[in-house]
Design a protein around this motif. Sequence first.
Motif, PDB file in Angstrom:
ATOM      1  N   ARG A 188     -60.127  31.539  -0.440  1.00 25.23           N
ATOM      2  CA  ARG A 188     -60.669  31.583   0.918  1.00 25.23           C
ATOM      3  C   ARG A 188     -60.420  32.941   1.562  1.00 25.23           C
ATOM      4  O   ARG A 188     -61.303  33.503   2.231  1.00 25.23           O
ATOM      5  N   GLU A 192     -63.668  35.011   2.510  1.00 20.05           N
ATOM      6  CA  GLU A 192     -63.965  34.984   3.944  1.00 20.05           C
ATOM      7  C   GLU A 192     -63.496  36.244   4.650  1.00 20.05           C
ATOM      8  O   GLU A 192     -64.144  36.698   5.593  1.00 20.05           O
ATOM      9  N   THR A 784     -67.350  28.594   5.665  1.00 19.43           N
ATOM     10  CA  THR A 784     -66.081  28.730   4.964  1.00 19.43           C
ATOM     11  C   THR A 784     -66.340  28.638   3.470  1.00 19.43           C
ATOM     12  O   THR A 784     -67.370  28.123   3.029  1.00 19.43           O
ATOM     13  N   TRP A 785     -65.377  29.121   2.678  1.00 15.88           N
ATOM     14  CA  TRP A 785     -65.531  29.105   1.228  1.00 15.88           C
ATOM     15  C   TRP A 785     -65.043  27.758   0.705  1.00 15.88           C
ATOM     16  O   TRP A 785     -63.895  27.371   0.906  1.00 15.88           O
ATOM     17  N   ASP A 839     -56.078  23.692  -2.040  1.00 13.88           N
ATOM     18  CA  ASP A 839     -56.267  23.796  -0.591  1.00 13.88           C
ATOM     19  C   ASP A 839     -55.031  24.363   0.101  1.00 13.88           C
ATOM     20  O   ASP A 839     -55.142  25.005   1.150  1.00 13.88           O
TER      21      ASP A 839
END
Length: 983
Positions: A188, A192, A784-785, A839
């Motif tokens: 991310r 991003e 978002t990725w 995550d």
Amino acid sequence: MPDVTTPDPRAPYLDPSRSPRERAADLVGRLTRDEKIAMLHQRGPAVERLGLRAFTTGAEVLHGVSWLGTATVFPQPVGLAATWDPDLLRRVGDAVGVELRAKHAADPSVSLNVWAPVVNPLRHPAWGRNEEGYSEDPYLTAELATAYAHGLRGDHPTYWRTVPTLKHAFGYNNETDRAVTSSQLRPRVLREYELPAFTGPLRARAAGAVMAAYNLVDGRPNHLAGELLDLLREATPDELFVVSDAAAPGFVVDLQRFYDDHVEAHAAMLRAGIDSFTDNDADAGPTTRRVNEALERGLVDEAVIDRAVARQLEMRIRTGELDPELDPFVVPADAIDLPEHRALAREAAARGVVVLENAGALPVAPGAVVAVVGPFAERVLHDWYSGTPPYTVGLATALRERLGDAHVRVADGADRIVLRSSSTGRAVRAAGAGHVLVADGDARDAAAQHDATLWESGLWTLQVAATGLLWTGARWVAHADATRVGGWVAQETFRRHVHDDGTWSLQHAGSGRWLRVQHDEQGTLVADGETLAHAERFDVETVRAGASAVREACDGADVVVVALGNDPHLGGRETQDRPALTLPTGMLATWRVAADASPAARHVLLVVSSYPYVLSEDLDADAVVWTSHGGQELGHGLTDVLVGDCEPTGRLAQAWPARVEDVGDLLDYDVIAAHHTTWYATAAPRYALGHGLTYGEVAYRAVTPTTRTWAAAGTSGGDDEVALTVTIRNDGTRTAHELVQVYAHAPGHRLPYGHRLVAHARVALEPGATRDVELRVPLARLATWDVTRDRFVVEPGTYVLGVGASAADLPLRASLTVTGEPVPPRALVGRAVRAADADELHDVELTARTRERGTAVQVARRRARGSVVMSTCDLAGARAVRAVVARTGPGTARVEVEVRVAGGAIPDGVARATGGTAGGTADEATEEPWRTVARLEVPAGGGRWDWRTVEALLDPGPDGTPLGDVRLVLVGAARLATVELTP
């Protein structure tokens, strides 16, 4: 026999109607193997038989032409960014490109491959090279860098004035151990935050080259990061030329120890996509020998070398090297310091001035008596990448031009002193045409009086009062002949030791040696004392105290401008991160003296610096103003704003923190978890991104979006936009230049989303005028990725668009509802998932899976265990777990698989493994326990590249479609590449 030195005019590579790529390919086919290998070094020889001249990569043009003699010097990039004006930056780039072409006309060895702009987002204010970047926001960085690069490049469809090189890929924001630190860029953060600053200029075809950074990313040196370089190559239709940073090829072996052998390392760099080796200065021998041996050992194919050479040749063809008669960018050698460039330098200096606070002190009232005090009362300083300006104008000079000598008083706060040698009993003076420092002078002689200024971290400069020339110890024998602090290692600064009897000893900071007086006839000062015991002692006589001069200048003044800041070669620069974020104590003392000496005056704190400061709460100023080091026209630009000849248009492109504690760890690159930058900050700044005041009074009245619902969730946003109409009014008596800004927030987003700049527009408003300002928000900026599917998505939900004058001043709000399918549960059953795509990551670090490809995770240094969490996984039908693992070393190494589902139950299809919970922990938000469902032991033996597949069976359970979170706990020396639940 034909003349082999004359190119065949029928050769395809000489045909300008063919594409540069076709011409380059034809040329490569005509080069010998030795000729091609020679071109891989930064100093490539001429190939006369083909009409190719000698070629050198790289000319420095960060904010003007550097290191090539006199050239126009514009404000530092961080100051140019404060204009938020792409048109201005394009015009600056155009002027710099013209002057670089003039240098090339005078000396064809000057490269048209220019090394600028720097597009590393300004993630952390302690970075020593903060001055070189544009903004903490990657999209603003991309917009401004694209504009500057477009100016350098020119707008001809075929030929380029210069070929800009984006610096430095990737994750480069620290000087501390910069060649060995590994920047953690989880997917991310990479997609991003990091990449947009690079891909923006490339997609716009404003840049044609990239420089790899010194550091590592996720455990792999950037010079071997082929996967990352490929992402940049995908962003441009042109062949992207990638150069190494200086000496970096050798670092892969000597410092990073990623390879044991330079031949293997050079082969790997070529395979990864490095096209040119900047190493060993002009000596190409080590590079060519290593590449030749790599070919002989079969470590690299000649086709890879052909590819690198073709990229260089395509770039050179674009600059008109083979078509001089068609080159539209040829200028004479004297196209330097043109009148229009001087005017542009002044405009840029004024446009970048930011008024941070103003309680009526500015603009300076007509007829006011102004005291200008502090080290920047008249100084104009240069940074490492500055050129040599044709002239400089300081603030005091410019104010005197504008207000008259009688209305301006000046004191820089330096102490004027005489240093008397204890050995000779005589004063130190600068002697003769060589300005050698000797201890044989008379204290009454002007050459024996020196101005001492205290800068950052106990560093002093000393300059002869009569000449203004600085002391330097660069040549062992001390001289006073330097015009400024400079050099790769600054040679013009000293540290002071005060003995118990009040005498001083001086240590030359550049060498660490103490000044000593030789036993010769003159008492020559030399910097060779190894210890304090060898140092000379000087009796100090104060001729004029700096504090007294400041008091005298301020007494009776109407306005007092206290000009403080940094020397760009000290306290933060390339190779050195900032030692502190606060103003030095010596400068704060100057502020207090000035304030106490003029209680009835209006006090203006002027900060001239390369970076933000954390300002003390007790600095009770009537106005606070910031400018970067503004180049040759600094004084005029400041004066234009301070006296009100120009409306303040500058806005911060980088927030100023309120407290030192708020900035976080310099080496923590996970901006999401670390709450770095405006995007993710939880602490309120002192001055926010976009902040800056006008002399008008702008009120925000209304915002109207063209749509409030967008039914396209699950896509990347594409080219769709949401239009906003913002109504503003100027209630003041002066024309206001307002920067209307839009920030997006998604308070209900399933991921940490942050606070993102998504649009901005500048508007000029006459007094009393009302204006509707149209702004367009690209929906792709909301994305978002999605680590589960490796793509950008705009997720369904409510997005709040805040409108106002800065990230912290958003009086208007508009909501946008995005509808559609959400991100589906992560598929873990029957699909190997990279651990790096988790995550959440806790106490682990990303690392290279192999020397050339892939990313894995391992326990972070000084930690015994760490974990990664994969949220909302589809666990239906799982019967076993399979993982690809390796070791960082001997000892305990295992991976524990844990599951958490709603209600604390183990989901259908996933049985409990023997052993119960791992540590008995529970998630604080849901209070649901983590249950251990498997333990995977990493086999003993093998090294970090010895990957093994390990499996553990799970007791079968009833079929179902449960959803749950999976946590993979790494213990000890475990490394984890991928995990898969198998049916």
